[in-house]
Write a protein that holds these residues in place. Sequence first.
Motif, PDB file in Angstrom:
ATOM      1  N   ASP A  51      -8.823  14.292   4.370  1.00  0.00           N
ATOM      2  CA  ASP A  51      -8.563  13.834   5.736  1.00  0.00           C
ATOM      3  C   ASP A  51      -8.994  12.385   5.916  1.00  0.00           C
ATOM      4  OD1 ASP A  51      -7.898  16.514   6.702  1.00  0.00           O
ATOM      5  OD2 ASP A  51     -10.044  16.922   6.524  1.00  0.00           O
ATOM      6  N   LEU A  52      -9.895  11.936   5.036  1.00  0.00           N
ATOM      7  CA  LEU A  52     -10.522  10.629   5.173  1.00  0.00           C
ATOM      8  C   LEU A  52     -10.845  10.093   3.784  1.00  0.00           C
ATOM      9  CD1 LEU A  52     -11.885   8.654   7.310  1.00  0.00           C
ATOM     10  CD2 LEU A  52     -14.004   9.887   6.808  1.00  0.00           C
ATOM     11  N   ILE A  53     -10.671   8.788   3.616  1.00  0.00           N
ATOM     12  CA  ILE A  53     -11.038   8.122   2.366  1.00  0.00           C
ATOM     13  C   ILE A  53     -12.249   7.244   2.655  1.00  0.00           C
ATOM     14  CG2 ILE A  53     -10.286   6.596   0.502  1.00  0.00           C
ATOM     15  CD1 ILE A  53      -8.607   9.186   0.757  1.00  0.00           C
ATOM     16  N   VAL A  54     -13.280   7.349   1.821  1.00  0.00           N
ATOM     17  CA  VAL A  54     -14.426   6.453   1.932  1.00  0.00           C
ATOM     18  C   VAL A  54     -14.462   5.552   0.707  1.00  0.00           C
ATOM     19  CG1 VAL A  54     -15.817   8.014   3.362  1.00  0.00           C
ATOM     20  CG2 VAL A  54     -16.108   8.041   0.878  1.00  0.00           C
ATOM     21  N   GLY A  55     -15.014   4.374   0.900  1.00  0.00           N
ATOM     22  CA  GLY A  55     -15.200   3.425  -0.179  1.00  0.00           C
ATOM     23  C   GLY A  55     -16.562   2.778  -0.050  1.00  0.00           C
ATOM     24  N   ILE A  56     -17.209   2.590  -1.191  1.00  0.00           N
ATOM     25  CA  ILE A  56     -18.532   1.966  -1.214  1.00  0.00           C
ATOM     26  C   ILE A  56     -18.367   0.464  -1.408  1.00  0.00           C
ATOM     27  CG2 ILE A  56     -20.754   1.848  -2.424  1.00  0.00           C
ATOM     28  CD1 ILE A  56     -20.245   4.767  -3.325  1.00  0.00           C
ATOM     29  N   GLU A  57     -19.082  -0.299  -0.630  1.00  0.00           N
ATOM     30  CA  GLU A  57     -19.091  -1.752  -0.717  1.00  0.00           C
ATOM     31  C   GLU A  57     -19.411  -2.172  -2.152  1.00  0.00           C
ATOM     32  OE1 GLU A  57     -21.087  -5.195   2.105  1.00  0.00           O
ATOM     33  OE2 GLU A  57     -21.858  -3.168   2.182  1.00  0.00           O
ATOM     34  N   ALA A  58     -18.728  -2.999  -2.839  1.00  0.00           N
ATOM     35  CA  ALA A  58     -17.730  -3.965  -2.442  1.00  0.00           C
ATOM     36  C   ALA A  58     -16.313  -3.560  -2.898  1.00  0.00           C
ATOM     37  CB  ALA A  58     -18.054  -5.331  -3.003  1.00  0.00           C
TER      38      ALA A  58
END
Length: 176
Positions: A51-58
């Motif tokens: 339902d959602l995509i997360v990404g870690i900086e950078a």
Amino acid sequence: MTADALAADNVLCHFRWVDGDADTWNMLRDADSLSSIVAELARLCVADVPDLIVGIEARGFVFAPMVALTLGVGFSPIRKGDAMFPGKTATVESAPDYRGKTQKLSARMDHLGPGVRVALVDDWVETGSQAVAARRLIEESGAELVNVTVIVDEANQAARESLPVIRSIVSGDDLP
């Protein structure tokens, strides 16, 4: 050439080691390469119906929103260090990464919650320390991490045992 083979070819064609460090930025410079890599990350990610995509900086901030757009779902960032977020956040400390460094990771709790299926998209997984920390953040909200989708998978056994399925375009063994 199939889409998955094209993406792998673009990763390997544009990948470089620079002074002992992996350069995954170079593959973004070419539009066709970038397009094929994002399309393949999306194809790999969609299997678990996030339902959602997360990404870690950078680098996760580069790939994850493009994958989210491709899949027609939302994106939520996971910040490093003392970066600010408005609203309620959760913060965890990662285990040491491949360089022996720990990271403080933060996520907005109003972006997550019970029943939300979350996929983590990033460029690389090796020790999995940041992905495992992200999983703790996600699960703290009641959401579920359904997969980790990366360009390069070099995950060790401990990472594999601590994470859901890891999907990748190439493995570390494929790199020059």
